[in-house]
Scaffold this active site. Structure first.
Site, PDB file in Angstrom:
ATOM      1  N   ARG A 231       0.776  10.965  -0.512  1.00 33.54           N
ATOM      2  CA  ARG A 231      -0.142  10.704  -1.624  1.00 33.54           C
ATOM      3  C   ARG A 231       0.532  11.158  -2.918  1.00 33.54           C
ATOM      4  O   ARG A 231       1.198  12.204  -2.948  1.00 33.54           O
ATOM      5  CB  ARG A 231      -1.464  11.462  -1.467  1.00 33.54           C
ATOM      6  CG  ARG A 231      -2.433  10.853  -0.472  1.00 33.54           C
ATOM      7  CD  ARG A 231      -2.974   9.485  -0.937  1.00 33.54           C
ATOM      8  NE  ARG A 231      -3.901   8.900   0.019  1.00 33.54           N
ATOM      9  CZ  ARG A 231      -3.568   8.019   0.968  1.00 33.54           C
ATOM     10  NH1 ARG A 231      -2.323   7.609   1.091  1.00 33.54           N
ATOM     11  NH2 ARG A 231      -4.488   7.518   1.780  1.00 33.54           N
ATOM     12  N   GLU A 260      -2.952   5.659  -8.761  1.00 34.16           N
ATOM     13  CA  GLU A 260      -2.597   4.260  -8.496  1.00 34.16           C
ATOM     14  C   GLU A 260      -3.645   3.264  -8.992  1.00 34.16           C
ATOM     15  O   GLU A 260      -3.288   2.242  -9.564  1.00 34.16           O
ATOM     16  CB  GLU A 260      -2.361   4.036  -7.003  1.00 34.16           C
ATOM     17  CG  GLU A 260      -0.994   4.483  -6.572  1.00 34.16           C
ATOM     18  CD  GLU A 260      -0.862   4.546  -5.062  1.00 34.16           C
ATOM     19  OE1 GLU A 260      -1.400   3.674  -4.381  1.00 34.16           O
ATOM     20  OE2 GLU A 260      -0.219   5.487  -4.584  1.00 34.16           O
ATOM     21  N   HIS A 300       2.781   1.418  -2.539  1.00 35.45           N
ATOM     22  CA  HIS A 300       1.913   1.893  -1.445  1.00 35.45           C
ATOM     23  C   HIS A 300       1.900   0.846  -0.323  1.00 35.45           C
ATOM     24  O   HIS A 300       0.850   0.417   0.152  1.00 35.45           O
ATOM     25  CB  HIS A 300       0.483   2.147  -1.952  1.00 35.45           C
ATOM     26  CG  HIS A 300      -0.288   3.078  -1.048  1.00 35.45           C
ATOM     27  ND1 HIS A 300      -1.168   4.017  -1.511  1.00 35.45           N
ATOM     28  CD2 HIS A 300      -0.292   3.216   0.307  1.00 35.45           C
ATOM     29  CE1 HIS A 300      -1.689   4.676  -0.490  1.00 35.45           C
ATOM     30  NE2 HIS A 300      -1.160   4.210   0.631  1.00 35.45           N
TER      31      HIS A 300
HETATM   32  P1  NAI Z   1      -2.128  13.787  10.156  1.00 30.80           P
HETATM   33  O1  NAI Z   1      -3.510  14.217   9.860  1.00 30.80           O
HETATM   34  O2  NAI Z   1      -1.774  13.345  11.543  1.00 30.80           O
HETATM   35  O3  NAI Z   1      -1.114  14.970   9.758  1.00 30.80           O
HETATM   36  C1  NAI Z   1      -1.201  15.712   8.586  1.00 30.80           C
HETATM   37  C2  NAI Z   1      -0.473  17.024   8.845  1.00 30.80           C
HETATM   38  O4  NAI Z   1      -0.368  17.722   7.605  1.00 30.80           O
HETATM   39  C3  NAI Z   1      -1.216  17.956   9.837  1.00 30.80           C
HETATM   40  O5  NAI Z   1      -0.325  18.366  10.862  1.00 30.80           O
HETATM   41  C4  NAI Z   1      -1.651  19.136   8.969  1.00 30.80           C
HETATM   42  O6  NAI Z   1      -1.682  20.371   9.669  1.00 30.80           O
HETATM   43  C5  NAI Z   1      -0.559  19.109   7.902  1.00 30.80           C
HETATM   44  N1  NAI Z   1      -0.878  19.814   6.666  1.00 30.80           N
HETATM   45  C6  NAI Z   1      -2.058  19.936   6.046  1.00 30.80           C
HETATM   46  N2  NAI Z   1      -1.914  20.659   4.916  1.00 30.80           N
HETATM   47  C7  NAI Z   1      -0.605  20.998   4.831  1.00 30.80           C
HETATM   48  C8  NAI Z   1       0.173  21.722   3.895  1.00 30.80           C
HETATM   49  N3  NAI Z   1      -0.381  22.260   2.823  1.00 30.80           N
HETATM   50  N4  NAI Z   1       1.504  21.840   4.131  1.00 30.80           N
HETATM   51  C9  NAI Z   1       2.075  21.301   5.216  1.00 30.80           C
HETATM   52  N5  NAI Z   1       1.390  20.612   6.152  1.00 30.80           N
HETATM   53  C10 NAI Z   1       0.063  20.443   5.948  1.00 30.80           C
HETATM   54  O7  NAI Z   1      -1.803  12.642   9.100  1.00 30.80           O
HETATM   55  P2  NAI Z   1      -0.720  11.480   9.223  1.00 30.80           P
HETATM   56  O8  NAI Z   1      -1.284  10.355  10.008  1.00 30.80           O
HETATM   57  O9  NAI Z   1       0.579  12.032   9.623  1.00 30.80           O
HETATM   58  O10 NAI Z   1      -0.655  10.970   7.705  1.00 30.80           O
HETATM   59  C11 NAI Z   1      -0.269  11.839   6.649  1.00 30.80           C
HETATM   60  C12 NAI Z   1      -0.668  11.203   5.336  1.00 30.80           C
HETATM   61  O11 NAI Z   1       0.118  10.051   5.111  1.00 30.80           O
HETATM   62  C13 NAI Z   1      -2.126  10.667   5.298  1.00 30.80           C
HETATM   63  O12 NAI Z   1      -3.054  11.705   5.010  1.00 30.80           O
HETATM   64  C14 NAI Z   1      -2.064   9.640   4.214  1.00 30.80           C
HETATM   65  O13 NAI Z   1      -2.382  10.253   2.978  1.00 30.80           O
HETATM   66  C15 NAI Z   1      -0.591   9.207   4.204  1.00 30.80           C
HETATM   67  N6  NAI Z   1      -0.443   7.813   4.617  1.00 30.80           N
HETATM   68  C16 NAI Z   1       0.218   6.967   3.779  1.00 30.80           C
HETATM   69  C17 NAI Z   1       0.380   5.644   4.115  1.00 30.80           C
HETATM   70  C18 NAI Z   1       1.124   4.703   3.212  1.00 30.80           C
HETATM   71  O14 NAI Z   1       1.003   3.473   3.377  1.00 30.80           O
HETATM   72  N7  NAI Z   1       1.902   5.184   2.268  1.00 30.80           N
HETATM   73  C19 NAI Z   1      -0.173   5.090   5.366  1.00 30.80           C
HETATM   74  C20 NAI Z   1      -0.800   6.105   6.212  1.00 30.80           C
HETATM   75  C21 NAI Z   1      -0.933   7.412   5.838  1.00 30.80           C
END
Ligand code: NAI
Length: 333
Positions: A231, A260, A300
């Site tokens: 993000r 965005e 994105h």
């Molecule tokens: P997820 O929920 O599986 O993993 C997020 C991880 O971040 C968790 O392990 C959590 O413990 C960790 N976390 C939380 N706060 C943290 C911090 N301050 N420092 C380090 N780690 C921390 O989410 P996933 O599926 O891996 O996706 C991550 C992000 O990617 C989504 O929240 C979304 O914003 C973004 N995304 C972007 C896309 C794109 O098209 N650019 C598509 C899909 C997701």
């Protein structure tokens, strides 16, 4: 029930129409906006993507809104406090393309390390010289993964194939994963100090807002490469610009930018003044690249493969049907 689906393409509509065949369903390519919400105010269910505006002041314009099925994993674009106050459940698509986004991370990284955009631009002009196009190997570099949820873990696994050393930070480390894939967890500052390449995979939230700012950039190695597909809000853009200007950050590959929707609104505004034949997205990208030559920006689009979008549509259809059957699925809070 009336369902309004925002930011859709024709083929997505066809699939959702089949899944929700007993209900009135309206599709629009437009994102939900303050300016168009009145057209859809009788919707019972809305399904936006990430470029729609879902602030309390927009959501309160709906008269009978009872469910939001966002077609994204992240839900930081939705006023969750408003939804919980008003008893509107929100469902998301928790996993649809961890490998899809992870592949995009390497698309950005390899574009930077092999200077692909500059090289392609050059050959398109008939210039086959190699001067100034020297890149760097990924092998034996240290990749710092911030956030080892589904996407961060995929990135770490793919990274092994490139011969990268993978280190990671996550407040909830996964020791089994770390042992299996040779990943070393450490604290955030340690990660910043050791990484040659940093990739961000944390959710956008108040807690992760400006997770990387001046102090964090000052801890990093000189010449670090930053990849952000998570993000835009996670990185303080002003601090990144300063770090790029003084060479602390050698290059950045960004699939996400802060605000965005307003950038898109700007593009829409400009569009109304220009002949439609002009490719304003290209103009906008050129405008950004003009100022930040060592930055690669994608709009994105990390999620946007045929397979991943199909999974999004089918899960969203399931979420909507589950809501109608009074058995909620994939609810976020
Ligand atoms: P997820 O929920 O599986 O993993 C997020 C991880 O971040 C968790 O392990 C959590 O413990 C960790 N976390 C939380 N706060 C943290 C911090 N301050 N420092 C380090 N780690 C921390 O989410 P996933 O599926 O891996 O996706 C991550 C992000 O990617 C989504 O929240 C979304 O914003 C973004 N995304 C972007 C896309 C794109 O098209 N650019 C598509 C899909 C997701």
């Amino acid at each position: 029930m009336k369902i309004v689906v925002f930011e859709t393409e024709k083929w997505e509509c066809d699939i959702l129409q089949k899944i929700c065949c007993d209900h009135e369903i309206v599709f629009t390519e437009e994102p939900l906006r303050r300016g168009n919400v009145h057209e859809f105010k009788d919707a019972d269910i809305i399904s936006p993507f990430v470029h729609s505006e879902l602030s309390g002041s927009v959501l309160e314009c709906f008269e009978t809104l009872s469910f939001i099925a966002t077609r994204s994993t992240g839900y930081d674009h939705i006023d969750m406090e408003f939804c919980s106050r008003n008893g509107i459940p929100v469902s998301n698509v928790p996993v649809y393309g961890d490998h899809t986004v992870a592949e995009h991370v390497f698309a950005l990284l390899l574009s930077i390390s092999h200077r692909i955009p500059e090289a392609v631009n050059r050959t398109r002009k008939g210039d086959f010289s190699q001067k100034g196009l020297q890149g760097f190997d990924l092998q034996n570099k240290t990749l710092g993964v911030v956030g080892t949820g589904s996407i961060g873990k995929r990135v770490a696994r793919i990274a092994q194939g490139f011969g990268l050393n993978v280190i990671a930070y996550d407040p909830k480390p996964d020791a089994v994963f770390a042992a299996r894939y040779n990943v070393s967890y450490m604290d955030m500052d340690g990660l910043l100090q050791k990484s040659d390449i940093l990739t961000l995979h944390v959710p956008g939230s108040k807690a992760t807002n400006h997770l990387l700012s001046d102090r964090e950039f000052s801890c990093m190695k000189d010449g670090v490469v930053l990849i952000n597909t998570a993000r835009g809000s996670i990185v303080d853009t002003q601090a990144l610009l300063r770090a790029l200007a003084d060479g602390k950050v050698a290059a950045a590959g960004l699939d996400v930018l802060p605000d965005e929707p307003s950038i898109r609104e700007e593009a829409e505004l400009i569009r109304s003044f220009f002949d439609k034949k002009h490719d304003l997205e290209t103009l906008f990208s050129n405008h950004v690249l003009l100022h930040m030559r060592n930055v690669i920006i994608t709009p994105h689009s990390a999620f946007n493969t045929k397979e991943a979008v199909e999974r999004i549509i089918y899960t969203t259809g399931d979420n909507i049907i589950a809501f109608m059957n009074r058995s909620l699925k994939n609810v976020v809070s």
